[in-house]
Enzyme design. Sequence first.
Site, short mmCIF file in Angstrom:
data_model
loop_
_atom_site.label_atom_id
_atom_site.label_comp_id
_atom_site.label_asym_id
_atom_site.label_seq_id
_atom_site.Cartn_x
_atom_site.Cartn_y
_atom_site.Cartn_z
N ARG A 138 0.82 -1.21 0.00
CA ARG A 138 0.00 0.00 0.00
C ARG A 138 0.86 1.26 0.00
O ARG A 138 0.50 2.27 -0.61
CB ARG A 138 -0.94 0.01 1.21
CG ARG A 138 -2.05 -1.02 1.12
CD ARG A 138 -3.14 -0.79 2.15
NE ARG A 138 -3.88 0.43 1.86
CZ ARG A 138 -3.90 1.52 2.64
NH1 ARG A 138 -3.20 1.55 3.76
NH2 ARG A 138 -4.60 2.58 2.30
N ARG A 187 -2.91 10.45 6.73
CA ARG A 187 -1.51 10.86 6.54
C ARG A 187 -1.40 12.07 5.61
O ARG A 187 -0.33 12.67 5.51
CB ARG A 187 -0.69 9.70 5.99
CG ARG A 187 -0.83 8.41 6.80
CD ARG A 187 -0.32 7.20 6.04
NE ARG A 187 -0.75 5.95 6.65
CZ ARG A 187 -1.91 5.36 6.42
NH1 ARG A 187 -2.78 5.93 5.57
NH2 ARG A 187 -2.23 4.23 7.00
N LYS A 229 10.31 6.07 15.41
CA LYS A 229 10.62 5.07 14.39
C LYS A 229 10.80 5.71 13.02
O LYS A 229 11.74 5.41 12.28
CB LYS A 229 9.51 4.01 14.35
CG LYS A 229 9.70 2.93 13.30
CD LYS A 229 8.79 3.15 12.12
CE LYS A 229 8.89 2.05 11.08
NZ LYS A 229 7.96 2.25 9.95
N PRO A 246 15.79 1.56 13.62
CA PRO A 246 14.33 1.70 13.66
C PRO A 246 13.66 0.45 14.23
O PRO A 246 14.00 -0.67 13.84
CB PRO A 246 13.96 1.90 12.18
CG PRO A 246 15.23 2.33 11.51
CD PRO A 246 16.33 1.67 12.25
N ASP A 248 10.11 -1.34 14.56
CA ASP A 248 8.69 -1.49 14.24
C ASP A 248 8.21 -2.81 14.82
O ASP A 248 8.90 -3.45 15.62
CB ASP A 248 8.45 -1.40 12.73
CG ASP A 248 9.01 -2.62 11.99
OD1 ASP A 248 9.81 -3.39 12.58
OD2 ASP A 248 8.65 -2.83 10.82
#
Length: 287
Positions: A138, A187, A229, A246, A248
């Site tokens: 996506r 977003r 992150k 990072p 996640d």
Amino acid sequence: MTERKLSHFSLGQICRSGQCFRMGPLMPGQPQNPASAESAEEEQPWSRYRIIAGSRYLEAEQQGENCVFYCEESEFDDFWKGYFHLDKDYGEYIRRICPEDSYLVQAAAAGYGIRILHQDLWEMIVSFLISQQNNIVRIRRCIENLCERYGETRCTDTGVIYHAFPVPEALAGLKEDALMACNLGYRSKYVVRAARNVAEGIFDLSGVCSLSYEDARQELMKLYGVGEKGADCICLFALRHFQAFPVDTHIRQALLKHYPDGFPGRYRNIQGVLQQYIFYDTLWNGC
């Protein structure tokens, strides 16, 4: 055309590593949109890829260590060599892994061909704003939608039409919900506000490039929507601060399973490279 023999380099692994979203396999006989090729890539190994970086376009293919980059030697030396970090022996990073760290040894072997790309800071800010609560397929589609609508249309010498990544000024004047039409959802406001900050000089891209890791991280988190992150991803993939690590969901699961006391301090200053091996392994092989 530029030919090189490269070790510890894999176009396919770089494409699937989650650090770049405008790279994708070229299916035989037709130009391919990277955003629509993800599922096909999982089914069979492609040898030829296209990469769009900012306003630049490249096609490259690989058989084993033999690589062909379809660009002039001068362009390769001036841009793509640095983009792929080809002046660095990534075997050196792998050799620094403690032999007793069996999980990391295995993860590095699985992702041996990954390199930390040197990507454009603005493009990475937008990409990782879009990446929040999103998956790679996506994210690719959202970015392609954004580029097709607001990026400059370009044409290669061979007639391939593509779109450059939109500059901040192309987005700064939009309403905050305008990018919902590109499937960005909530977003949209993050990206539009970031574009305004850059276009109006509130956020200095060139200034951030000269900062230390900690200072750059703090500066990035001043942008609306950029968290820890996201800032670490931007520091690693745009600014090449290899101290960035990072975390996640994938990385958190791997840390809990393999490093419950925290990631080893012995890997100081190369954490970002090793994070990519872990991320790739957890994403494609499970942790």
